[in-house]
Design an enzyme around this catalytic site. Structure first.
Site, PDB file in Angstrom:
ATOM      1  CB  SER A 105      -0.981  -0.001   1.174  1.00  0.00           C
ATOM      2  OG  SER A 105      -2.078  -0.824   0.857  1.00  0.00           O
ATOM      3  CE1 TYR A 198      -4.932   2.113   4.267  1.00  0.00           C
ATOM      4  CE2 TYR A 198      -5.626  -0.061   3.533  1.00  0.00           C
ATOM      5  CZ  TYR A 198      -4.724   0.982   3.500  1.00  0.00           C
ATOM      6  OH  TYR A 198      -3.605   0.895   2.711  1.00  0.00           O
ATOM      7  CB  SER A 199     -12.073   0.724   1.793  1.00  0.00           C
ATOM      8  OG  SER A 199     -12.562  -0.013   0.681  1.00  0.00           O
ATOM      9  CG  ASN A 200      -6.867  -2.383  -0.101  1.00  0.00           C
ATOM     10  OD1 ASN A 200      -5.869  -1.709   0.020  1.00  0.00           O
ATOM     11  ND2 ASN A 200      -7.113  -3.429   0.678  1.00  0.00           N
ATOM     12  N   GLY A 343       3.233  -0.710   3.819  1.00  0.00           N
ATOM     13  CA  GLY A 343       2.567  -1.623   2.908  1.00  0.00           C
ATOM     14  C   GLY A 343       2.639  -3.059   3.371  1.00  0.00           C
TER      15      GLY A 343
END
Length: 388
Positions: A105, A198-200, A343
């Site tokens: 990330s 948090y969301s990809n 990440g």
């Protein structure tokens, strides 16, 4: 790797990055009991290692990771690199100095920089809705792209569900719109702007906006606007279907439990991460990137100020952490803030940060961390380097 099966393990607790662990079972190499060998590089073995080396040694000795590697930049520009452990458990090969790793990330910060460059060029408006750029694409239960702004995507205040724990088991290429469609089959987490989570999925949409506005692939825009601009020689966005890591790198491993052997999962198709976590880099290149960002080489002052406008993010990033637009601030034990992201990707975990006075550190380990204690140990290694 395409077409092979994988097992998906949902993680619990706090992570910095894509919240998914993948084990490509057909290609995994089971590693037996091996001796990790010298923790201190030969050049340093005759003398007592410094505190950074000691922290890496501890990550390998106590944290169960086969290897740890770091790059540390002082305020005067001096760079030092460190390694500990073994780079390949099957052969006993050493850890490549400043080897490439999957940075997970940290990719989000690169994407956010591109979006904010487009804001500076007046091609994107942070407070415009997703429908302005991708009309009709984002609809679902409690989800409406006419109510979600670009800013909310970059800051994780959109309420969009995360696709990454909901994919199937096939190791294959995933189109970004397929990732989005996976998320949209699930209800919103909350109304846009009403909370933080948090969301990809947010960054898949940000990447799609970049492509729509520029008419070019996201990878090309990152390469042109960031990688080539500041001379990141070991950083790239893998092409579709590219499961390898190009340059010298430590192997990445997965361990289901303390009683099971480590398995080599270095090679896999990373497309399920796309704009949320697909990139490959080195610790030194990450230091260069975050330093360039903090010193104004990548964004005009107005857009950088927007990037550093933060909201609380302790649930994901730990005590005192706050999230801006693809950028995390974290208080240091010696005072001040470190700015970075971190990440998590199967086989690798990275943490790091840069400070306004010119210090920068990134540390990587070759397992994806799942326990809170292991993650805190990695963060302490970063703090040790930034505060020494």
């Amino acid at each position: 790797m395409r077409g092979q099966k994988r097992r998906v393990f949902r993680s619990t607790g706090r992570q910095h990055g894509t919240r998914r662990q993948i084990l490509p079972a057909a290609a995994a190499v089971t590693i037996g009991v091996v001796t990790l060998g010298a923790l201190v590089p030969p050049a340093a073995s005759a003398a007592r290692p410094d505190v950074v080396q000691q922290s890496l040694n501890a990550l390998v000795r106590d944290g169960g990771t086969p290897a740890a590697l770091a790059s540390v930049k002082g305020p005067g520009g001096r760079n030092r690199t460190y390694t500990a452990g073994v780079g390949d458990l099957a052969t006993g090969a050493p850890v490549p100095v400043d080897g490439q790793v999957r940075i997970g990330s940290n990719t989000k910060t690169f994407v956010a920089v591109v979006v904010l460059q487009l804001v500076a060029e007046r091609r994107v408006d942070l407070d415009a809705t997703v429908d302005t750029y991708l009309p009709g694409l984002v609809r679902g239960e409690g989800i409406d792209g006419r109510r979600i702004t670009v800013r909310r995507l970059l800051q994780h205040t959109s309420g969009l569900p995360d696709y990454s724990n909901r994919l199937g088991d096939d190791v294959r290429y995933y189109d970004p719109r397929e990732l989005l469609a996976t998320a949209l089959r699930h209800p919103a987490e909350f109304a846009p702007g009403k909370s933080w989570k948090y969301s990809n999925t947010n960054y898949v949409l940000a990447g799609l906006i970049v492509q729509k506005v520029t008419g070019r692939p996201l990878a090309d825009e990152i390469d042109r606007r960031i990688i080539k601009r500041i001379g990141l020689r070991h950083t790239y966005f893998p092409a579709p279907g590219d499961a390898s890591i190009r340059e010298p790198h430590p192997h990445g491993y997965y361990q289901e439990s303390a009683q099971t052997p480590l398995r080599d999962i270095t090679e896999m198709d990373p497309s399920w991460g796309w704009a949320a976590g697909q990139m490959i880099s080195t610790n030194s290149d990450l230091n260069r990137f975050f330093t360039a960002l903090l010193t104004g080489r990548l964004l005009p002052a107005a857009q950088f100020a927007q990037m550093r406008s933060t909201v609380p993010a302790e649930a994901t990033f730990g005590p005192g952490a706050r999230y801006g637009l693809g950028l995390v601030s974290r208080p240091l034990p010696c005072g001040g803030l470190a700015w970075g992201h971190g990440g998590s990707f199967p086989g690798y975990e990275t943490r790091g940060g840069a400070t306004d006075d010119g210090r920068a550190t990134n540390v990587a380990v070759t397992t994806q961390l799942t326990g809170e204690a292991a993650r805190r140990s990695l963060e302490r290694a970063v703090d040790t380097a930034l505060c020494r």
